[in-house]
Design an enzyme around this catalytic site. Structure first.
Site, PDB file in Angstrom:
ATOM      1  N   ASN A  38      15.217  32.329  47.069  1.00 39.72           N
ATOM      2  CA  ASN A  38      14.817  31.366  46.055  1.00 39.72           C
ATOM      3  C   ASN A  38      13.298  31.205  45.985  1.00 39.72           C
ATOM      4  O   ASN A  38      12.651  30.852  46.969  1.00 39.72           O
ATOM      5  CB  ASN A  38      15.478  30.013  46.356  1.00 39.72           C
ATOM      6  CG  ASN A  38      15.430  29.064  45.175  1.00 39.72           C
ATOM      7  OD1 ASN A  38      15.030  29.437  44.078  1.00 39.72           O
ATOM      8  ND2 ASN A  38      15.847  27.826  45.399  1.00 39.72           N
ATOM      9  N   HIS A 123      27.457  17.392  47.396  1.00 36.22           N
ATOM     10  CA  HIS A 123      26.187  16.691  47.257  1.00 36.22           C
ATOM     11  C   HIS A 123      26.385  15.444  46.384  1.00 36.22           C
ATOM     12  O   HIS A 123      27.005  15.522  45.317  1.00 36.22           O
ATOM     13  CB  HIS A 123      25.138  17.568  46.594  1.00 36.22           C
ATOM     14  CG  HIS A 123      24.577  18.616  47.489  1.00 36.22           C
ATOM     15  ND1 HIS A 123      23.325  19.161  47.302  1.00 36.22           N
ATOM     16  CD2 HIS A 123      25.074  19.223  48.588  1.00 36.22           C
ATOM     17  CE1 HIS A 123      23.088  20.065  48.229  1.00 36.22           C
ATOM     18  NE2 HIS A 123      24.146  20.121  49.022  1.00 36.22           N
ATOM     19  N   ARG A 148      27.081  14.763  51.265  1.00 32.72           N
ATOM     20  CA  ARG A 148      25.673  14.612  51.613  1.00 32.72           C
ATOM     21  C   ARG A 148      25.039  13.574  50.698  1.00 32.72           C
ATOM     22  O   ARG A 148      25.152  13.674  49.470  1.00 32.72           O
ATOM     23  CB  ARG A 148      24.927  15.946  51.467  1.00 32.72           C
ATOM     24  CG  ARG A 148      23.539  15.931  52.089  1.00 32.72           C
ATOM     25  CD  ARG A 148      22.746  17.181  51.753  1.00 32.72           C
ATOM     26  NE  ARG A 148      22.079  17.072  50.461  1.00 32.72           N
ATOM     27  CZ  ARG A 148      21.126  17.906  50.044  1.00 32.72           C
ATOM     28  NH1 ARG A 148      20.746  18.927  50.801  1.00 32.72           N
ATOM     29  NH2 ARG A 148      20.565  17.744  48.860  1.00 32.72           N
ATOM     30  N   TYR A 160      12.604  15.125  46.268  1.00 31.19           N
ATOM     31  CA  TYR A 160      13.250  16.416  46.485  1.00 31.19           C
ATOM     32  C   TYR A 160      14.689  16.197  46.952  1.00 31.19           C
ATOM     33  O   TYR A 160      14.957  15.359  47.802  1.00 31.19           O
ATOM     34  CB  TYR A 160      12.485  17.225  47.540  1.00 31.19           C
ATOM     35  CG  TYR A 160      12.970  18.647  47.692  1.00 31.19           C
ATOM     36  CD1 TYR A 160      12.541  19.651  46.832  1.00 31.19           C
ATOM     37  CD2 TYR A 160      13.866  18.990  48.692  1.00 31.19           C
ATOM     38  CE1 TYR A 160      12.974  20.954  46.961  1.00 31.19           C
ATOM     39  CE2 TYR A 160      14.316  20.294  48.838  1.00 31.19           C
ATOM     40  CZ  TYR A 160      13.859  21.272  47.974  1.00 31.19           C
ATOM     41  OH  TYR A 160      14.304  22.569  48.125  1.00 31.19           O
ATOM     42  N   HIS A 213      14.812  17.600  55.009  1.00 33.66           N
ATOM     43  CA  HIS A 213      13.977  18.645  54.418  1.00 33.66           C
ATOM     44  C   HIS A 213      12.660  18.832  55.182  1.00 33.66           C
ATOM     45  O   HIS A 213      11.595  18.996  54.576  1.00 33.66           O
ATOM     46  CB  HIS A 213      13.689  18.362  52.932  1.00 33.66           C
ATOM     47  CG  HIS A 213      14.897  18.412  52.066  1.00 33.66           C
ATOM     48  ND1 HIS A 213      15.405  17.297  51.417  1.00 33.66           N
ATOM     49  CD2 HIS A 213      15.727  19.430  51.747  1.00 33.66           C
ATOM     50  CE1 HIS A 213      16.480  17.633  50.728  1.00 33.66           C
ATOM     51  NE2 HIS A 213      16.708  18.925  50.911  1.00 33.66           N
ATOM     52  N   GLU A 263      18.566  26.581  57.843  1.00 30.96           N
ATOM     53  CA  GLU A 263      18.781  27.284  56.581  1.00 30.96           C
ATOM     54  C   GLU A 263      17.606  28.194  56.240  1.00 30.96           C
ATOM     55  O   GLU A 263      17.776  29.146  55.476  1.00 30.96           O
ATOM     56  CB  GLU A 263      19.059  26.315  55.440  1.00 30.96           C
ATOM     57  CG  GLU A 263      17.872  25.541  54.932  1.00 30.96           C
ATOM     58  CD  GLU A 263      18.241  24.668  53.736  1.00 30.96           C
ATOM     59  OE1 GLU A 263      17.616  24.826  52.685  1.00 30.96           O
ATOM     60  OE2 GLU A 263      19.147  23.830  53.864  1.00 30.96           O
ATOM     61  N   ARG A 284      22.443  26.219  60.834  1.00 34.25           N
ATOM     62  CA  ARG A 284      22.580  26.297  59.377  1.00 34.25           C
ATOM     63  C   ARG A 284      22.211  27.659  58.801  1.00 34.25           C
ATOM     64  O   ARG A 284      22.150  27.832  57.584  1.00 34.25           O
ATOM     65  CB  ARG A 284      21.679  25.239  58.745  1.00 34.25           C
ATOM     66  CG  ARG A 284      22.054  23.808  59.095  1.00 34.25           C
ATOM     67  CD  ARG A 284      22.883  23.183  58.020  1.00 34.25           C
ATOM     68  NE  ARG A 284      22.133  23.065  56.785  1.00 34.25           N
ATOM     69  CZ  ARG A 284      22.626  23.322  55.571  1.00 34.25           C
ATOM     70  NH1 ARG A 284      23.858  23.738  55.426  1.00 34.25           N
ATOM     71  NH2 ARG A 284      21.869  23.172  54.498  1.00 34.25           N
ATOM     72  N   HIS A 313      24.136  26.940  55.121  1.00 39.22           N
ATOM     73  CA  HIS A 313      23.566  26.590  53.824  1.00 39.22           C
ATOM     74  C   HIS A 313      24.433  27.191  52.722  1.00 39.22           C
ATOM     75  O   HIS A 313      24.906  28.319  52.845  1.00 39.22           O
ATOM     76  CB  HIS A 313      22.144  27.145  53.763  1.00 39.22           C
ATOM     77  CG  HIS A 313      21.449  26.972  52.462  1.00 39.22           C
ATOM     78  ND1 HIS A 313      21.148  25.731  51.926  1.00 39.22           N
ATOM     79  CD2 HIS A 313      20.955  27.876  51.582  1.00 39.22           C
ATOM     80  CE1 HIS A 313      20.512  25.885  50.789  1.00 39.22           C
ATOM     81  NE2 HIS A 313      20.381  27.173  50.553  1.00 39.22           N
ATOM     82  N   ASP A 317      21.357  28.091  45.106  1.00 41.28           N
ATOM     83  CA  ASP A 317      20.350  29.146  45.125  1.00 41.28           C
ATOM     84  C   ASP A 317      20.897  30.410  45.788  1.00 41.28           C
ATOM     85  O   ASP A 317      20.195  31.413  45.880  1.00 41.28           O
ATOM     86  CB  ASP A 317      19.061  28.688  45.820  1.00 41.28           C
ATOM     87  CG  ASP A 317      19.274  28.250  47.260  1.00 41.28           C
ATOM     88  OD1 ASP A 317      20.432  28.156  47.702  1.00 41.28           O
ATOM     89  OD2 ASP A 317      18.269  27.990  47.946  1.00 41.28           O
ATOM     90  N   GLU A 340      28.357  23.984  53.416  1.00 42.22           N
ATOM     91  CA  GLU A 340      27.807  23.333  52.224  1.00 42.22           C
ATOM     92  C   GLU A 340      28.421  23.962  50.972  1.00 42.22           C
ATOM     93  O   GLU A 340      28.609  25.180  50.902  1.00 42.22           O
ATOM     94  CB  GLU A 340      26.290  23.498  52.196  1.00 42.22           C
ATOM     95  CG  GLU A 340      25.613  22.840  51.008  1.00 42.22           C
ATOM     96  CD  GLU A 340      24.099  22.959  51.053  1.00 42.22           C
ATOM     97  OE1 GLU A 340      23.429  22.208  50.339  1.00 42.22           O
ATOM     98  OE2 GLU A 340      23.586  23.823  51.820  1.00 42.22           O
TER      99      GLU A 340
END
Length: 403
Positions: A38, A123, A148, A160, A213, A263, A284, A313, A317, A340
């Site tokens: 990504n 999410h 999440r 974000y 993050h 991730e 992850r 992850h 993306d 996820e």
């Protein structure tokens, strides 16, 4: 033995950019591997077309381990996200081919199923706490058992991980990087309020997760983890940048909240100390960014020795090819934890028809031979690549900060 006769790279953008490697053998069997990185997609395209693909022609497609070692050890400049994403695409495509030739889904080649399905989390995000709880209720109504939670930080124009009202969330959003503003003190105040309100509203029968993050220092992450302990989070993801793996030791000293990371990892060396010192509870790393199914199995095997589970992850993306590979991997490994899941757009699903399915909070890769995913190349050609960057972050005084 099936010999590789062709390998082509397909770039398509049905709502967002995806890079797919398609390997063809002399018997006509084809295999797909996701090569999406990504925000840096074309770097992997170049690595594959200019460096990896020429080395594949004529090789035995069944020799997956040997090909992996050749591409990894044969490159003097090893590791890194671009190299490992390219290797992952080759590796995943070869597993797809092996499964098709055997007439078996890939998870059967990995030892068979260790469970009936893979627990996945949805999410739920919103500008306000109330919006986030409403999104969580929708996810639970759709059958998810884990959610999440991410909400906007008061006083900041955007956050974000939080979708704009009425829009799907897509972090890569501009032909040049969007610059966002960040405030750690305001963030540390709002997240405990989010979890308190969600537990009061939804009770204790749903797993609640949160992604930091990488935005906190170790001591700040330890404070947040301690503040959230009464609400029993399933995990806190990426609490602090993991370049210094030992930094997680300080987080551990201050909270018993489970920690997840990885991730952005691309090899076992990125997480070796985290695993061996039991500084995380969930790893992850992904099929597409950590060298494919072959290498991710090594990471999972190391983690299993230390009672650490997987939590790959799985945002949008990554293409449906990567999601399928993650599900075959997750169904087979003994120490799977959670996966996820962000549903793709209808346009993406049409480009990548697939056999995997969701029901009652679990996903299953399906029993089609190989990965169970195809690509409609004609339809893919109708969605051209469009450069898009992930945002960057600055503190309120203008200092560059972690994204």
């Amino acid at each position: 033995m099936p010999r590789i006769t062709d390998a082509s790279v397909i770039v398509t953008g049905p709502g967002r950019n995806f890079v797919t490697l398609k390997i063809t053998c002399d018997d006509g069997t084809t295999g797909l591997g996701d090569a999406t990185l990504n925000g840096r997609e074309m770097a992997v395209v170049s690595y594959l077309t200019e460096h990896a693909v020429p080395c594949l022609i004529g090789r035995d497609a069944h020799r997956i381990e040997d090909v992996w070692q050749y591409l990894y050890k044969g490159a003097y400049w090893r590791r890194g996200p671009v190299t490992m994403t390219a290797i992952a695409a080759v590796d995943t495509a070869l597993w797809d081919i092996k499964g098709k030739i055997a007439g078996l889904p890939v998870y059967q080649l990995l030892g068979g199923a260790s469970r009936d399905g893979c627990l996945v989390y949805a999410h739920a995000s919103g500008v306000t706490i109330e919006d986030t709880i409403a999104a969580a209720k929708t996810a639970i109504g759709d059958g998810y058992r884990a959610v999440r939670l991410q909400c906007g930080v008061p006083g900041l124009p955007s956050t974000y991980g939080v979708a704009r009202p009425g829009e799907r969330y897509e972090p890569a959003d501009g032909a040049l990087p969007t610059e966002s503003v960040w405030s750690t003190p305001q963030y540390l105040r709002i997240v405990p309020e989010l979890f308190r309100a969600t537990r009061e509203e939804l009770g204790w029968d749903v797993h609640l997760l949160h992604d930091i993050h990488h935005r906190l220092t170790p001591i700040e992450a330890g404070r947040l983890g301690r503040d959230l302990e009464p609400y029993r989070p399933f995990w806190l993801e990426d609490p602090t940048p993991a370049e210094d793996q030992d930094a997680f030791r300080l987080v551990r000293h201050h909270t018993t909240t489970p920690l997840a990371a990885g991730e952005v990892f691309n090899s076992i060396w990125d997480c070796k100390a985290l695993i061996e010192n039991q500084l995380i509870d969930y790893i992850r790393a992904t099929v597409v960014h950590a060298g494919g199914i072959t290498h991710l199995r090594r990471i999972a095997a190391l983690a299993d020795l230390y009672q650490i589970r997987t939590g790959c992850h799985g945002a949008t993306d990554l293409s449906p090819v990567a999601m399928a590979a993650a599900l075959h991997f997750g169904l087979s490994v003994p120490n799977f934890g959670i996966q996820e899941h962000m549903p793709h757009t209808a346009e993406t699903d049409a480009v990548f028809p697939h056999a995997y399915r969701f029901a009652d909070g679990l996903m299953h890769p399906g029993d089609a031979p190989g990965l169970g995913v195809d690509i409609d190349e004609a339809l893919a050609g109708e969605y051209p690549y469009s450069r898009a960057y992930l945002p960057v972050n600055r503190l309120q005084d203008g200092t560059m900060w972690s994204w």
